[in-house]
Design a protein around this motif. Structure first.
Motif, mmCIF file in Angstrom:
data_model
loop_
_atom_site.group_PDB
_atom_site.id
_atom_site.type_symbol
_atom_site.label_atom_id
_atom_site.label_comp_id
_atom_site.label_asym_id
_atom_site.label_seq_id
_atom_site.Cartn_x
_atom_site.Cartn_y
_atom_site.Cartn_z
ATOM 1 N N ALA A 29 0.181 5.692 -0.342
ATOM 2 C CA ALA A 29 -0.881 4.782 -0.304
ATOM 3 C C ALA A 29 -0.581 3.486 -0.733
ATOM 4 C CB ALA A 29 -2.291 5.432 -1.168
ATOM 5 N N ALA A 30 -0.269 3.789 -2.070
ATOM 6 C CA ALA A 30 -0.026 2.105 -2.449
ATOM 7 C C ALA A 30 1.108 1.264 -1.135
ATOM 8 C CB ALA A 30 1.149 2.657 -3.644
ATOM 9 N N GLY A 31 2.079 2.170 -0.646
ATOM 10 C CA GLY A 31 2.942 1.355 0.647
ATOM 11 C C GLY A 31 2.218 0.854 1.612
ATOM 12 N N LEU A 35 0.391 -3.510 2.181
ATOM 13 C CA LEU A 35 -0.315 -4.660 3.666
ATOM 14 C C LEU A 35 -1.559 -5.133 3.686
ATOM 15 C CD1 LEU A 35 1.526 -1.483 6.170
ATOM 16 C CD2 LEU A 35 2.803 -3.574 5.186
ATOM 17 N N VAL A 36 -2.040 -4.531 2.907
ATOM 18 C CA VAL A 36 -3.435 -5.034 3.073
ATOM 19 C C VAL A 36 -3.697 -6.342 2.141
ATOM 20 C CG1 VAL A 36 -5.832 -4.384 2.732
ATOM 21 C CG2 VAL A 36 -4.577 -3.257 3.956
ATOM 22 N N LEU A 104 -8.938 13.708 -0.776
ATOM 23 C CA LEU A 104 -10.241 13.348 -0.859
ATOM 24 C C LEU A 104 -9.010 12.067 -1.516
ATOM 25 C CD1 LEU A 104 -12.881 14.627 -1.387
ATOM 26 C CD2 LEU A 104 -13.006 13.883 0.339
ATOM 27 N N ALA A 105 -8.623 12.461 -2.689
ATOM 28 C CA ALA A 105 -8.033 10.862 -3.355
ATOM 29 C C ALA A 105 -7.227 10.049 -2.628
ATOM 30 C CB ALA A 105 -7.376 11.783 -4.444
ATOM 31 N N PHE A 106 -6.797 10.961 -1.662
ATOM 32 C CA PHE A 106 -5.674 10.294 -0.575
ATOM 33 C C PHE A 106 -6.054 8.872 -0.196
ATOM 34 C CE2 PHE A 106 -3.811 9.243 3.339
ATOM 35 C CZ PHE A 106 -2.273 8.692 2.898
ATOM 36 N N VAL A 107 -7.500 9.172 0.915
ATOM 37 C CA VAL A 107 -8.086 8.689 1.753
ATOM 38 C C VAL A 107 -9.304 7.382 0.373
ATOM 39 C CG1 VAL A 107 -10.398 8.424 2.701
ATOM 40 C CG2 VAL A 107 -8.775 10.184 3.466
ATOM 41 N N GLY A 108 -9.306 8.288 -0.850
ATOM 42 C CA GLY A 108 -9.499 6.783 -1.757
ATOM 43 C C GLY A 108 -9.211 5.855 -2.480
ATOM 44 N N ALA A 109 -7.237 6.101 -2.528
ATOM 45 C CA ALA A 109 -6.818 5.423 -2.505
ATOM 46 C C ALA A 109 -6.420 4.176 -1.524
ATOM 47 C CB ALA A 109 -5.326 5.878 -3.546
ATOM 48 N N LEU A 110 -6.781 4.844 -0.729
ATOM 49 C CA LEU A 110 -6.363 4.081 0.569
ATOM 50 C C LEU A 110 -7.385 3.246 0.872
ATOM 51 C CD1 LEU A 110 -5.072 6.088 3.936
ATOM 52 C CD2 LEU A 110 -4.098 4.279 2.406
ATOM 53 N N GLY A 111 -8.680 3.461 0.150
ATOM 54 C CA GLY A 111 -9.857 2.673 0.830
ATOM 55 C C GLY A 111 -9.492 1.818 -1.021
ATOM 56 N N SER A 112 -9.359 1.514 -1.213
ATOM 57 C CA SER A 112 -9.147 1.229 -2.995
ATOM 58 C C SER A 112 -8.233 -0.177 -2.578
ATOM 59 C CB SER A 112 -8.817 2.006 -3.875
ATOM 60 O OG SER A 112 -7.332 2.107 -3.956
ATOM 61 N N ALA A 113 -7.554 0.097 -1.644
ATOM 62 C CA ALA A 113 -6.012 -1.043 -1.281
ATOM 63 C C ALA A 113 -7.525 -2.062 -0.302
ATOM 64 C CB ALA A 113 -5.448 -0.479 -0.374
ATOM 65 N N LEU A 122 -1.209 4.062 -6.236
ATOM 66 C CA LEU A 122 0.175 4.086 -7.704
ATOM 67 C C LEU A 122 -0.658 4.328 -8.438
ATOM 68 C CD1 LEU A 122 1.101 0.260 -7.888
ATOM 69 C CD2 LEU A 122 3.131 2.430 -7.927
ATOM 70 N N LEU A 123 -1.954 5.235 -8.873
ATOM 71 C CA LEU A 123 -3.242 5.668 -9.808
ATOM 72 C C LEU A 123 -2.498 6.871 -9.539
ATOM 73 C CD1 LEU A 123 -5.483 5.817 -11.954
ATOM 74 C CD2 LEU A 123 -6.495 6.178 -10.321
ATOM 75 N N LEU A 124 -2.596 7.108 -8.042
ATOM 76 C CA LEU A 124 -2.766 8.815 -7.970
ATOM 77 C C LEU A 124 -0.933 9.349 -8.152
ATOM 78 C CD1 LEU A 124 -4.059 11.383 -6.249
ATOM 79 C CD2 LEU A 124 -2.647 10.246 -4.342
#
Length: 194
Positions: A29-31, A35-36, A104-113, A122-124
């Motif tokens: 998710a951080a990687g 890109l965003v 859900l954590a992965f999707v949330g991490a992607l959305g926060s980008a 990085l939080l996850l």
């Protein structure tokens, strides 16, 4: 289980079970998040993410150490009719029970980008590293007392897989050679001397 024996799962294995998926999903998710450009910009996102990574890893690693220590000090010896759960089974059960939370954590991490690039990932990942550090600490305690720590499976499943949750009233202990996981919950190597 015959004659009143209980199913027992390794405490360190349960703690460690979420570490790898959180680190991998968080890193991914951080990687992608880098890109965003996001609202704050990449530089601020990465710096905020690095700070969140360190703080989260420390908080997760140190959280409930007093409770773990109290349960360790009061650990009773496992009975001869208790059934020790394999490491692979414990990991599979934990991950199956928490798969939707991980998604859900992965999707949330992607959305926060889109707001703060890379920070959510990085939080996850920091939470995963914190779990690994906590499992390593449990492993050092196990070596210090020369015993492996186990928790009853029925108590573990009563409250979402937390080995030091309210449902857990005591740990059980065995010698260091019991089970198929080394102190700290890692795979036991066939040539390792305990």
């Amino acid at each position: 289980m015959a004659r009143g024996g209980q199913g027992l799962a390794r405490v360190a294995v349960v703690v460690r079970a979420g570490s790898a998926p959180m680190v991998w999903l968080g890193g991914c998710a951080a990687g992608i998040g880098v890109l965003v450009p996001g609202v704050t910009g990449r530089r601020i996102g990465v710096l905020a993410g690095a700070a969140l990574f360190l703080v989260t890893a420390a908080v997760v690693a140190y959280r409930k150490r007093g409770r773990y220590g109290a349960l360790l000090n009061g650990a009773a010896r496992a009975g001869k009719h208790d059934v020790l759960q394999d490491r692979a089974v414990t990991v599979r059960v934990w991950r199956r029970g928490h798969r939707w939370w991980l998604v859900l954590a992965f999707v949330g991490a992607l959305g926060s980008a889109f707001v703060v690039p890379a920070a959510g990932g990085l939080l996850l990942a920091g939470a995963g590293v914190g779990l690994w550090l906590k499992a390593a600490w449990i492993g050092r305690r196990e070596r210090a007392v020369d015993a492996l720590l186990w928790v009853r499976v029925d108590w573990l499943t009563a409250r979402g897989g937390r080995p030091a949750g309210k449902a857990v009233r005591a740990f059980r202990s065995t010698g260091l050679a019991a089970g198929d996981a080394a102190p700290g919950g890692a795979r036991r190597h066939a040539d390792a001397l305990v």
